[in-house]
Design an enzyme around this catalytic site. Structure first.
Site, mmCIF file in Angstrom:
data_model
loop_
_atom_site.group_PDB
_atom_site.id
_atom_site.type_symbol
_atom_site.label_atom_id
_atom_site.label_comp_id
_atom_site.label_asym_id
_atom_site.label_seq_id
_atom_site.Cartn_x
_atom_site.Cartn_y
_atom_site.Cartn_z
ATOM 1 N N GLU A 105 42.592 -33.152 31.031
ATOM 2 C CA GLU A 105 42.202 -31.768 30.695
ATOM 3 C C GLU A 105 41.460 -31.145 31.867
ATOM 4 O O GLU A 105 40.898 -31.850 32.708
ATOM 5 C CB GLU A 105 41.358 -31.722 29.412
ATOM 6 N N CYS B 236 43.268 -35.571 37.826
ATOM 7 C CA CYS B 236 43.652 -36.791 38.541
ATOM 8 C C CYS B 236 42.519 -37.471 39.285
ATOM 9 O O CYS B 236 42.379 -38.698 39.235
ATOM 10 C CB CYS B 236 44.823 -36.521 39.480
ATOM 11 N N HIS C 191 47.191 -34.745 44.976
ATOM 12 C CA HIS C 191 47.170 -35.646 43.825
ATOM 13 C C HIS C 191 46.725 -37.034 44.260
ATOM 14 O O HIS C 191 47.084 -37.515 45.332
ATOM 15 C CB HIS C 191 48.554 -35.730 43.174
ATOM 16 N N ASP D 205 48.942 -44.846 37.966
ATOM 17 C CA ASP D 205 48.550 -43.433 37.949
ATOM 18 C C ASP D 205 48.257 -43.022 36.513
ATOM 19 O O ASP D 205 49.168 -42.848 35.709
ATOM 20 C CB ASP D 205 49.672 -42.570 38.532
#
Length: 276
Positions: free
Chosen positions: A40, A70, A108, A123
């Site tokens: 979120e 991330c 990322h 991930d």
């Protein structure tokens, strides 16, 4: 600086298995994390700074029972893996899911985990399409996870991660194997959370996998549940949306520092509506 509390993290994700640095442990931890801690971006929308120090990440995602994006998710996962004895390290990727016309920056974070004679990609922080299990760093092999099929393609010095969507393969991101350091993530995190055109600054996003193979997703007011009890609905009532984030995604909203008051949330969504 407060040391990382592994026991609190394991309790947060409901993990009670062995903590030896094995593939089985990595797989179980990865799955438990994405099914427990939602993706979120509320803090970005509230113009709050996103802190990446160990104490801040632990307080927000573990103690306050919030989620994050991330850099927070994968930094937290990296701390846990390293404390268990995994030789894990951070990488950086260029997101290509929107098929940009030019090469995008590295925005990322993902992880590389060597195990025995293999390397694995982990991930837990890519939102809706994120992995729910680590995948082996090998080209062209279709790899199944509890929540979908993925494939890595070799691009010379880079790798491309793709996810199967229906009968097609959707490109997600490109990455190389150069180790990233906290300073690299500090700069990228600042850019992603403050750049006026960042996707995270204009859309409310939330996602969480379900242990049964399903998934929850939210984009602005549109809520979707995938799996056995599929549903899609739009929430016009912002108070109902605020409650949904707590009941469906499990977000904690009452923490003294990382909580989000109902009126604060409603004002935030009103600003988004005005911007659109």
């Amino acid at each position: 600086m407060m040391p990382f509390d592994l026991h609190a993290y394991l309790a947060r994700i409901g993990f009670t298995g062995a903590t030896q640095p094995t593939l089985t442990t990595l797989q179980q931890l990865h799955h438990a994390h994405v099914c427990s801690i939602p993706f979120e971006n509320i803090d970005v929308l509230l113009n709050r700074p996103v802190h990446l120090e160990t104490e801040a990440i632990q307080e927000k995602l573990v103690t306050a029972r919030r989620g994050g994006y991330c850099y927070e998710h994968n930094a937290l996962f990296l701390l846990a893996l390293q404390q268990m004895g995994f030789d894990a390290r951070g990488l950086a990727a260029r997101v290509v899911i929107a098929q940009p016309p030019s090469v995008p920056p590295r925005t990322h974070m993902l992880l590389l985990v060597p195990l025995a004679e293999s390397f694995w990609i982990a991930d837990v922080g890519f939102g809706g399409p994120t992995l729910s299990a680590p995948i082996r760093l090998v080209a062209d092999e279709i790899q199944r996870t509890p929540h979908g099929e993925y494939q890595l393609q070799s691009l010379g010095e880079e790798w491309l991660l793709r996810q199967r969507r229906g009968g097609e393969w959707l490109p997600l991101y490109r990455f190389d194997l150069v180790t990233q350091f906290p300073s690299d993530y500090l700069m990228a995190n600042h850019f992603v959370s403050t750049w006026p055109h960042s996707h995270f600054r204009h859309h409310l996003l939330a996602a969480r996998y379900l242990p049964d193979g399903g998934q929850l997703a939210l984009e602005n007011r549109r809520f979707s549940r995938y799996g056995a009890q599929a549903e899609r609905r739009s929430l016009d009532d912002l108070r109902a949306l605020y409650q949904l984030l707590q009941t469906e995604f499990g977000l904690g909203m009452k923490h003294s520092l990382y909580g989000v008051a109902e009126e604060e949330f409603i004002s935030m969504m009103a600003r988004l509506d005005t911007a659109v």
